[in-house]
Design an enzyme around this catalytic site. Structure first.
Site, mmCIF file in Angstrom:
data_model
loop_
_atom_site.group_PDB
_atom_site.id
_atom_site.type_symbol
_atom_site.label_atom_id
_atom_site.label_comp_id
_atom_site.label_asym_id
_atom_site.label_seq_id
_atom_site.Cartn_x
_atom_site.Cartn_y
_atom_site.Cartn_z
ATOM 1 N N HIS A 127 0.817 -1.199 0.000
ATOM 2 C CA HIS A 127 0.000 0.000 0.000
ATOM 3 C C HIS A 127 0.859 1.260 0.000
ATOM 4 C CE1 HIS A 127 -3.834 2.077 0.908
ATOM 5 N NE2 HIS A 127 -3.034 2.953 1.474
ATOM 6 N N HIS A 148 -10.339 2.718 -1.654
ATOM 7 C CA HIS A 148 -10.545 2.185 -0.315
ATOM 8 C C HIS A 148 -11.363 0.904 -0.447
ATOM 9 C CE1 HIS A 148 -10.539 3.520 4.135
ATOM 10 N NE2 HIS A 148 -9.328 3.358 3.716
#
Lengths: 961, 263
Positions: free
Chosen positions: A226, A289
Site C-alpha cells: 500500500h 478504499h
C-alpha cells in the site's frame, strides 16, 4: 458502569421516516412485517447525574419538544420486556461521535461531563426474536462495528479501558529459517514476504540485537504494498524483457518526456499539482478504499473520502479542498442471494452502504461531490472498488515544504484509538471468507466534523506561515506520517503524549493506529504557541508528539523508556527490490453473429436500462454538489435536471469565473478481451468528457488509478504491463502528463478453492483548466431545429459493448484508439466549442451512438432524428454496428443553424458529418436510413428504461414527462 | 459611499457554508465578519456592533442528536438573551438550511407570542428519510417579513435531510399561515404551493420552506440562496442566458438595504 437510559421516539401519530426505512430494509431482508415499525434513539448517561438533571436534559436536548416523547430508566432499574424489540449499538472502541456531542451539550447546560453513549432500537410488532436479529444484522447493522440484540435496553457504559502493556517486547527473528520467518510475519499480520523478513533479519544481525515489536511493525507499515508499490516499482520479467520499475519507466517517463510547463509538482507529494492562475495551483488525488469497503461499506467508503481529503490537506503546505469525486465498481445490484459467496456482503448492500458513506462524510465536510461513475460486473462480487478523489486549490508560494531539525512534531485533529490497526498491511492481502471476522480491527469509522475542524485550523496555520511541513495520517498512522516527514532528518517521538480515545493502548498500537482525522505538522519552536492558540479557537485538539532531529534516526519513546530506534535510511531504502514474472496470452474471443432481425428500438431500451448506462440520479441526489458556491456545471443537466452530464465544471475562487472541468474514464469490461484496449479507452473517455464540458485539452493533466487482481500471478501482471504500455503511449500522443496515481493490487477473493479476480482496470481522471466557466457547456441540447453532428469515425467495434452485454455476449472486436485521429478530434472539438459553435456536446461511450443520442434527447426533452447513411464509418455495414459500436474518439454535438460554417471550419482536419437534428415536433428517438424509418422510441419509454434500473426508492420513475 | 452594515457570519464546528454566505453579503454591500461561536459565547456584547446576524448552512456539531440541536443549545445557554435583545432592538437575522434548523430549535423563529426563546416548530426528517440535493422553486406569499416582498419567485438549490416543518399544534399552524409567518413556499410548475415530491423535497405541509418571526426581522429558509448568488450557479443559464443579478441575491440585497435604512 450502570447508566441512565433515555429512549426518545417520535410521538404517536406523527410520521416516523426512520421507522419506515427500517421496515422496508427488514422486509428486504426477508422478515415478514404486518404493522408499522417505530424507531427509538437511545442515550446512556453517567449515573452521577441527578434524576432531575436527566429529565431536564432529555426534555430540552435529547428530544424534540414538538415531535418527540421520551422515557427515562434509572441506573440499574429493570426495564419491562418489549416483544419485537431489536437494539443496535456500537461495539466497544468504535467511534461514537454523537455520544461526544451529547457530552458537549451536557457541559453547555451546566451539567458535569459524565460518560455518554448511544444506541438505536426498533419496535417490530409480531416478529420472532431470532429472525428479527438475523434480519437486522443483515440489513440495519454491520456486525463488524455494531452489536445487535433482541429485547435489550443497554444498561452499561464502556469502562475506562484497561491498563496498557508498556513493556518493551523484542521479537525473536535472528537465526530463524524461512518457514519460521514467514510464520512471524503471518502471526503478526505484517504482510512481509520471506525475502523482506530475511532483509530485516540481516539488518538486525548487523546491529547485534533482535528487533522490538514496534520496530518490526514500523517496517511492515513502511514496506507495505500500500505504501511502497513494490510490484510496480520492482523488477518484472516480461517474456524476454526485464522491466525495472514500471512506474518510472512508463508512467513517470510520460510526464518527463512531455515536460508540460503547467506541471508544478508531480509524483513527489501527496497529490499532483498543476498551474491554475497567477496566484494559485490546483492539486488532485484519487485513492481507493476497496478492502475496508468490502467489509464495512459505510465506514470504509466514508473513511476513504476522509483520507483523500487529508491527502489534499497534506499537499504542499496544505491545499483547500474544493471538490470530491467518486467512482465505484460493484457486482450487479440484483445478484441472487444464492450467488453471493460466503464472507461477501450482498452487492446492493455494499452499494447502499458505500453511497451513504460518501454522502455522510463529503456533505458534512462541506465539500461538493461533483463527479462520479458506477460500473457493474459480477466479478466485483468479492472485491467492490471504491475510488474517491479530491481536488484542492493552493497558493503558488505554499507548494514547497520541508521539516527542519528542531521543529516540533505536532498532531492536529482526532484522538488515537485502536481503530484501523494494520490497515496498510491488510489492504495488501487477499480477501477471503473469514476476512470479515479477522480484519475487523482494520475498519475505521469516520468523524467528518473533527476533520473539518482540523482543516480549518491547518489552513489558518498555513496562511500565517506557522509550520514548515504538513502531511496526513493515512495508512500506517503516525508511523507513516512521521516516518515520511523525517526522511533525510531524524525524529524523536514520545508516544505517551498522543491524546487517546480510551486508555489501554500499547505504544506500538498508538504508533501504527489508523485512527482518522489526524494531520501532522512540523512547527518551528517560535511558532508553536500561535498554532496551538488557533487550534484552540477552532475547537480542535493538538498535541506535541516530539521533535525532528538531524540524527538520521527514528527514536520511539514512551515516557523515558525507548521502545524502538530505527535508521531512517534502512526504513526508506532498505526494502529489497521485488522480482516478478509476467506473461501475456491473448484470450480466445470471438464475435457472435448479429441477430438476423433488427429490433433497434428494443435494443436501445435494453442498453439504456443496463445498469452501466442507466441513470445514477438516485446516488447523485444524495450528494451535496452545490456547497462552496463554485458549481457552474452540474452532474445532471437539462430543463428537468436529469440528463447525464459529461463531467463537472467548478469555479473554485469566489468572484472569479476561471475554473476547471473534471471527469473520468473507466471500462473494466474491455479488459476481459484486451487490457490494452481498456487502458486506451479509459484515457480517451476521460479526455472526451472534459473536452465536452469545455475543458482545454492542451491544459489537461491525468491521473492513473490501477485496481488489479493478484499480481504475483504472471498472467495478471502481464495484463497490467500491457495495459500500462498502451496507456502511456496514448498519453504521449495526447500530451497529457500523469501527475498522480495509485495502485490497489490483490483484488482477488478466495472462496474455498475458487478465486474471483476483478477484471484489471485503470480509472483515468482528467483535470482540465477552463479559462471561463460561463463559456462551458453540457450534454443538454437547447434549441429545437438545431443540427446534430457526429464527430469521429465509427468502426465495427462491438466487442465488450453494452449491446453484446445485454444479449449475454462479450465479443472480440474491442474498441482501440487511433491516437493521431483521437488527438485531432479532441483539439478540433475544443476549438469549435471555444468558438461558440457547439451548444451541447456529449461523448460516445457505453452504448455508442444510439445511447448518446438518447441521453441528449432525455437531457433536453427534445426529439432526435438520426440518419445512419450520413455517419462516417469504416468497415461497417449493419445498422446495429453503426448505432451500438463503442468506437472511441467520437462526440455528438448540437450546432445552431447559424453556426454551421464556423463549426465546420474549426474541424478542418477532423472527420465529421451532419447526421440529424433535434426537434420539438415530437419527442421521439428516431433512426432512419436515407428516407426509411428504421426505429422510433417515444420519450416516455426512453425515460422509463433509463431511470428505472437504479431507482431504489421508486421516485425517479414517478413522473415520466 | 453608502454605509455598509456589519454582518456577523457565525462559525461553529460543522458550519460549512460560511465562505459563500460571506461573499454573497459582500456583493450585497454589507461588511461581513466571521465570528466563531467559541469566541461569541465569551463575548456576547459583540452582537451590539452588528446589524445583521447570519447562521449559515452546514452540519453544526455533525447534526448529532438532531440537526442544529447542539449549537442551538449552546447559543441558548450562552448568548440567548443577547440574541433576543439584538432582534428586539431592530437587528436582522438570517438562518439558511442548518442555520434555519438551528434558529427554530433555539426558539428565535417563529416566536409568535413575542416572548422568550422557546421552540414552537420542528424541522423533521424528510419523508424520503434521506438527504437530497436538488433545485427547487420558491415563492413568497403575503408575509410579515420586513424585507421580503410578496410574490417573489426564486429558483435555488435545496440540500437537506431534515426540512419538513412540523408546528406544535393545529392552532400554531393556523397562526403561521394566517399571520404571515410563512416566508417561502415550494411551488410546482404552475406556481402553486405544493406538498408533492420532488418540487417539495421534504414533504413539508403547505409547502412551507421558510419562516419569519413575530418582528418580521428574522428569516429562516431550508433552500440555499447562498448557492444561487452568482449568475452561473443557475442550472439553466446556458438556455436562459446569464442573469445580470442572480436570483438568490434578492434576499441578501433586501437585508442589506433594510439594514441601511433604505429598504
Amino acid at each position: 458502569m450502570d447508566a441512565w437510559r433515555v429512549e426518545v421516539s417520535v410521538r404517536e401519530g406523527l410520521p416516523d421516516p426512520a421507522g419506515e426505512a427500517a421496515r422496508s430494509a427488514l422486509i428486504g431482508a426477508g422478515l415478514p412485517i404486518a404493522g408499522t415499525v417505530r424507531s427509538r434513539r437511545g442515550f446512556l448517561l453517567g449515573r452521577e447525574l441527578t434524576a432531575d438533571a436527566v429529565e431536564r436534559f432529555a426534555a430540552s436536548v435529547l428530544s424534540d419538544p414538538i415531535t418527540d416523547e421520551f422515557v427515562v430508566h434509572a441506573p440499574g432499574a429493570t426495564v419491562p420486556a418489549e416483544a419485537g424489540r431489536v437494539t443496535i449499538r456500537p461495539r466497544p472502541g468504535v467511534t461514537d461521535q454523537v455520544a461526544r456531542s451529547v457530552q458537549k451539550a451536557l457541559v453547555d447546560q451546566g451539567f458535569p461531563a459524565v460518560p455518554t453513549g448511544t444506541y438505536h432500537a426498533y419496535l417490530v410488532p409480531g416478529s420472532d426474536a431470532e429472525a428479527l436479529v438475523a434480519a437486522a444484522e443483515s440489513s440495519l447493522a454491520n456486525e463488524v462495528v455494531q452489536h445487535v440484540e433482541a429485547d435489550v435496553v443497554p444498561d452499561r457504559l464502556p469502562g475506562p479501558g484497561g491498563e496498557p502493556d508498556l513493556a518493551v517486547h523484542s521479537v525473536t527473528i535472528r537465526g530463524l529459517d524461512d518457514a519460521a520467518l514467514e510464520k512471524v510475519s503471518q502471526d503478526g499480520g505484517l504482510a512481509l514476504t520471506v525475502r523482506e523478513m530475511r532483509t530485516i533479519q540481516a539488518h538486525f544481525d548487523g546491529l547485534g540485537r533482535e528487533p522490538t515489536q514496534i520496530e518490526l511493525e514500523t517496517l511492515a507499515q513502511t514496506w507495505s504494498e500500500h505504501c511502497k508499490h513494490k510490484t510496480l516499482t520492482g523488477t518484472i520479467r516480461f517474456g524476454d524483457e526485464v522491466i525495472h520499475n514500471l512506474l518510472k519507466s512508463e508512467i513517470a517517463r510520460v510526464t518527463r518526456e512531455l515536460d508540460r510547463d503547467f506541471c508544478v509538482s508531480v509524483f513527489e507529494d501527496n497529490a499532483g499539482v498543476i498551474e491554475f492562475d497567477d496566484e494559485d495551483c490546483l492539486c488532485i488525488k484519487v485513492e481507493t478504499h476497496n478492502h475496508p469497503s468490502a467489509i464495512e461499506p459505510f465506514g470504509g467508503a466514508a473513511t476513504g473520502v476522509g483520507g483523500v481529503i487529508r491527502d489534499i490537506l497534506g499537499t504542499g503546505l496544505s491545499a483547500r479542498p474544493v471538490a470530491n469525486t467518486d467512482v465505484f465498481c460493484f457486482a450487479p445490484a440484483d445478484t441472487p442471494d444464492s450467488e453471493v459467496p460466503k464472507g461477501c456482503l450482498h452487492p446492493l448492500r455494499v452499494l447502499k452502504g458505500v453511497v451513504a458513506g460518501v454522502r455522510d462524510y463529503g456533505n458534512p465536510m462541506g465539500i461538493p461531490t461533483v463527479h462520479g461513475a458506477v460500473h457493474f460486473d459480477p466479478d466485483f462480487i468479492g472485491n467492490p472498488l471504491v475510488y474517491v478523489g479530491n481536488i484542492g486549490i493552493i497558493p503558488r508560494d505554499k507548494i514547497q515544504k520541508r521539516a527542519r531539525p528542531g521543529d516540533h512534531i505536532v498532531s492536529i485533529g482526532g484522538r488515537t484509538g485502536r481503530d484501523g490497526i494494520h490497515g496498510a498491511t491488510f489492504s495488501s492481502l487477499e480477501l477471503h471468507t473469514e476476512s470479515e471476522t479477522v480484519s475487523s480491527g482494520a475498519v475505521q469509522i469516520g468523524d467528518p466534523i473533527t476533520e473539518r475542524k482540523a482543516m480549518d485550523a491547518v489552513l489558518r496555520g498555513r496562511d500565517e506561515n506557522l509550520f514548515s511541513a504538513v502531511t496526513d495520517c493515512g495508512a500506517g498512522g503516525f508511523s507513516s506520517a512521521v516516518g515520511e516527514m523525517a526522511e533525510g532528518l531524524g525524529a524523536e517521538v514520545d508516544l505517551a503524549t498522543a491524546p487517546l480515545k480510551y486508555a489501554g493502548l500499547a505504544p506500538w498500537e498508538i504508533w501504527i493506529s489508523e485512527a482518522q482525522e489526524r494531520m501532522v505538522v512540523a512547527v518551528p519552536p517560535e511558532k508553536l504557541e500561535r498554532l496551538l492558540a488557533i487550534c484552540d479557537e477552532e475547537d480542535v485538539e493538538a498535541a506535541v508528539l516530539g521533535t525532528f532531529t538531524d540524527t538520521g534516526k527514528l527514536v520511539l519513546r514512551y515516557g523515558d523508556v525507548v521502545h524502538g530506534e530505527l535508521e531512517l535510511e534502512f526504513m526508506h531504502e532498505g526494502l529489497p527490490v521485488f522480482e516478478r514474472e509476467a506473461i501475456w496470452n491473448p484470450g480466445d474471443h470471438r464475435d457472435p453473429d448479429l441477430p438476423d432481425e433488427s429490433h433497434l428500438g428494443a435494443a436501445l431500451l435494453q442498453c439504456l436500462a443496463d445498469p452501466n448506462v442507466a441513470s445514477k440520479e438516485w446516488i447523485i441526489r444524495q450528494y451535496d454538489h452545490e456547497v462552496q458556491g463554485g458549481s457552474a456545471g452540474k452532474p445532471l443537466c437539462g430543463p428537468r435536471r436529469d440528463g447525464p452530464n459529461n463531467g463537472a465544471v467548478i469555479a473554485p475562487k469566489l468572484g472569479s469565473t476561471k475554473g476547471f472541468a473534471v471527469s473520468s474514464g473507466l471500462n473494466p469490461r474491455y479488459s476481459k478481451i484486451d487490457p490494452a484496449a481498456m487502458a486506451e479507452c479509459a484515457i480517451d473517455e476521460a479526455l472526451r468528457n472534459v473536452v465536452a464540458c469545455g475543458g482545454d485539452p492542451e491544459h489537461t493533466a491525468v491521473l492513473d488509478n490501477y485496481c488489479w487482481g493478484n499480481c504475483s500471478k504472471p498472467e495478471r501482471l502481464g495484463e497490467l504491463v500491457r495495459a500500462t504500455r498502451a496507456l502511456c503511449e496514448l498519453a504521449i500522443t495526447y500530451r497529457t502528463p500523469f501527475i498522480s496515481g495509485k495502485d490497489s493490487l490483490n483484488n482477488e477473493f478466495r472462496d474455498g478453492d475458487r478465486t474471483i479476480a476483478i477484471p484489471g482496470c485503470i480509472l483515468v481522471t482528467a483535470l482540465s483548466v477552463v479559462p471561463d466557466v460561463t463559456r462551458t457547456l453540457t450534454s443538454s441540447p437547447r434549441t429545437p431545429g438545431s443540427h446534430l453532428y457526429l464527430i469521429g469515425v465509427t468502426r465495427r467495434e462491438l466487442g465488450g459493448s453494452v449491446y453484446w452485454k445485454t444479449k449475454g455476449h462479450l465479443g472480440a472486436s474491442v474498441p482501440r484508439v487511433d491516437g493521431n485521429l483521437g488527438k485531432r478530434v479532441l483539439d478540433g472539438t475544443a476549438r469549435a466549442i471555444a468558438a461558440g459553435a457547439i451548444t451541447a456536446c456529449h461523448d460516445l461511450s457505453e452504448g455508442g451512438l444510439a445511447v448518446a443520442a438518447a441521453e441528449m434527447a432525455i437531457a433536453g426533452r427534445l426529439g432526435v432524428t438520426l440518419d445512419l447513411l450520413e455517419v462516417k464509418t469504416d468497415g461497417v455495414s449493419r445498422a446495429e454496428e453503426v448505432l451500438f459500436s463503442e468506437s472511441q474518439s467520437r462526440f455528438l454535438c448540437e450546432v445552431p443553424v447559424d453556426r454551421v460554417a464556423d463549426f465546420e471550419a474549426n474541424l478542418y482536419d477532423v472527420p465529421f458529418a451532419r447526421i440529424g437534428a433535434f426537434t420539438d415536433a415530437h419527442r421521439d428517438w428516431v433512426v432512419t436510413r436515407g428516407g426509411t424509418e428504421l426505429a422510433r422510441v417515444p420519450m416516455a419509454d426512453l425515460l422509463r428504461a433509463f431511470k428505472g434500473t437504479l431507482d431504489f426508492d421508486g421516485t425517479l420513475t414517478e413522473d415520466l414527462r | 459611499m453608502t454605509h455598509a452594515p456589519r454582518a456577523l457570519i457565525l462559525r461553529a464546528p460543522g458550519i460549512n457554508c460560511e465562505r459563500e454566505t460571506f461573499h454573497a453579503f459582500e456583493l450585497a454591500g454589507a461588511a461581513p465578519e466571521y465570528v466563531h461561536v467559541k469566541h461569541l459565547r465569551h463575548h456576547p456584547e459583540l452582537l451590539e456592533g452588528f446589524s445583521i446576524f447570519v447562521a449559515p448552512g452546514g452540519f453544526a456539531y455533525g447534526d448529532d442528536i438532531a440537526a442544529g440541536r447542539v449549537l442551538a443549545n449552546e447559543l441558548r445557554q450562552t448568548v440567548g438573551d443577547q440574541l433576543l435583545a439584538f432582534v428586539e432592538r431592530g437587528g436582522l437575522a438570517l438562518g439558511i438550511c442548518n442555520g434555519f434548523q438551528m434558529l427554530v430549535r433555539l426558539g428565535l423563529l417563529p416566536r409568535t407570542d413575542g416572548g422568550s426563546l422557546a421552540q414552537q416548530v420542528a424541522l423533521s426528517h424528510n419523508l424520503s428519510d434521506h438527504y437530497e440535493c436538488r433545485w427547487v422553486t420558491l415563492k413568497t406569499p403575503a408575509n410579515r417579513c420586513v424585507f421580503l416582498d410578496e410574490g417573489l419567485t426564486l429558483t435555488v438549490p435545496a440540500a437537506h435531510g431534515e426540512g419538513r416543518l412540523t408546528p406544535k399544534d393545529a392552532a400554531l399552524a393556523e397562526t403561521l399561515q394566517r399571520d404571515g409567518y410563512t416566508a417561502f413556499v415550494y411551488v410546482d410548475e404552475d406556481g402553486a404551493a405544493t406538498e408533492s415530491y420532488p418540487a417539495n423535497p421534504n414533504g413539508s405541509p403547505g409547502g412551507v420552506a421558510g419562516l419569519t418571526d413575530v418582528t418580521g426581522r428574522v428569516l429562516g429558509l431550508m433552500p440555499h440562496p447562498d448557492r444561487a448568488y452568482l449568475p452561473f450557479h443557475a442550472p439553466d443559464w446556458r438556455r436562459a442566458g446569464l442573469a445580470e443579478r442572480a436570483e438568490g441575491m434578492v434576499i441578501f440585497d433586501a437585508m442589506v438595504r433594510t439594514a441601511r435604512g433604505d429598504g
